[in-house]
Write a protein that holds these residues in place. Structure first.
Motif, PDB file in Angstrom:
ATOM      1  N   SER A  19      -9.848   4.287   1.592  1.00  0.00           N
ATOM      2  CA  SER A  19      -9.612   2.593   1.978  1.00  0.00           C
ATOM      3  C   SER A  19     -10.192   2.115   1.038  1.00  0.00           C
ATOM      4  N   GLU A  20      -9.772   0.719   0.805  1.00  0.00           N
ATOM      5  CA  GLU A  20     -10.135  -0.100  -0.133  1.00  0.00           C
ATOM      6  C   GLU A  20     -11.941  -0.528   0.215  1.00  0.00           C
ATOM      7  N   ARG A  68      -7.152   9.986   2.024  1.00  0.00           N
ATOM      8  CA  ARG A  68      -6.962   8.889   1.189  1.00  0.00           C
ATOM      9  C   ARG A  68      -8.178   8.141   1.171  1.00  0.00           C
ATOM     10  N   ALA A  88       0.914  -1.131   0.041  1.00  0.00           N
ATOM     11  CA  ALA A  88       0.053  -0.162  -0.045  1.00  0.00           C
ATOM     12  C   ALA A  88       0.876   1.231   0.111  1.00  0.00           C
ATOM     13  N   PRO A 119      -4.357  -0.848  -2.574  1.00  0.00           N
ATOM     14  CA  PRO A 119      -5.326   0.115  -1.604  1.00  0.00           C
ATOM     15  C   PRO A 119      -4.874  -0.220  -0.191  1.00  0.00           C
TER      16      PRO A 119
END
Length: 225
Positions: free
Chosen positions: A222-223, A220, A200, A206
Motif C-alpha cells: 500500500s502507499e 502488493r 489503483a 498506489p
C-alpha cells in the motif's frame, strides 16, 4: 516548522471528485425550486392556528395568569422590543424574551412571518402570532438561560410560548445553500474513494488497501508502507 505535502494522487482525486460535484450541484439547483415550493407550503400556517396571524377574536394576554388560563392567545408588543432583548437556542428552537403588558418576561418561539404591525414595524404596535403555553423546564439548559436572561431574568422558567407551530420557513437562499452544500459534500466523499480505487486498479495510483494476492503472487504494497 515542518510541512507535510499531500500526495499528488490524493490531490488529483479530490480535484476530479470536486469537478463531478459541480455537475451534481448544478442538477440540484434545478430541482431545489420545486422542493422549496413544497417547503413553503408545509411551513405556511393558516390564520388563527398556532403560529398563524392572530385576528381580533384571539384573546390579548396581559399577564402570565392570562397565558395560563387560556388555550390560545396573542400578545401585543411595542415594536420589536422582543428582538432587542435576550434570545437563544433551546433545543432546535430560537426563543426570544417577550415582555407582557404586565411587565412580566417570558420565553417565546415566534413565527416572524405572522407578526402583524400597526404603524411602524420597529416602534409601533405589533400583534404577535397565535400562541399556546408549552410546559418545559428551561433551567435544564444553563447556556440558554445565560443568553436569554442577559438583560433581565425570566418571570417563569417552567414553560415557554409556542408562537411557531408548523411555521418557520427558511429563506430561499439558505434553503438552496443547505441542499447544494450537502450534495457537494456527499458527492466528494463518495467519488474520491471510487476514483482512487479505479486509478489503483489501472495501475495509475498506489493502493490505499491492496487486494489480497492471488496464489503464488507477491503481496502488493500500500502507499502507507
Amino acid at each position: 516548522m515542518r510541512f507535510t505535502r499531500m500526495r499528488f494522487d490524493i490531490w488529483l482525486c479530490l480535484l476530479l471528485a470536486y469537478l463531478v460535484s459541480l455537475g451534481t450541484t448544478k442538477l440540484t439547483q434545478l430541482i431545489v425550486p420545486t422542493l422549496y415550493e413544497k417547503h413553503v407550503e408545509d411551513h405556511t400556517v393558516a390564520d388563527g392556528d398556532i403560529g398563524g396571524k392572530a385576528g381580533e377574536e384571539v384573546f390579548r394576554a396581559q399577564s402570565v395568569d392570562d397565558l395560563l388560563s387560556h388555550d390560545t392567545f396573542t400578545i401585543l408588543s411595542d415594536g420589536i422590543e422582543y428582538r432587542n432583548r435576550g434570545g437563544g437556542y433551546y433545543g432546535n428552537h430560537y426563543m426570544n424574551a417577550v415582555t407582557l403588558p404586565s411587565g412580566e418576561l417570558v420565553a417565546a418561539v415566534i413565527n416572524s412571518d405572522s407578526v402583524q404591525s400597526e404603524g411602524d414595524y420597529f416602534s409601533g404596535v405589533n400583534t404577535l402570532p397565535v400562541g399556546r403555553v408549552v410546559y418545559e423546564n428551561l433551567e435544564s439548559s444553563e447556556s440558554f438561560l445565560n443568553q436569554i436572561e442577559y438583560s433581565e431574568p425570566l418571570s417563569r422558567r417552567d414553560f415557554y410560548i409556542d408562537m411557531l407551530g408548523t411555521g418557520g420557513k427558511a429563506a430561499e437562499v439558505d434553503y438552496t445553500q443547505r441542499w447544494t452544500g450537502a450534495v457537494l459534500t456527499v458527492t466528494i466523499l463518495v467519488c474520491f474513494p471510487l476514483i482512487h480505487s479505479l486509478g489503483a486498479k489501472l495501475g495509475v495510483f498506489p493502493y490505499f488497501f491492496p487486494p489480497r494476492p492471488k496464489k503464488g503472487e507477491e503481496p502488493r504494497k500500500s502507499e502507507w508502507d
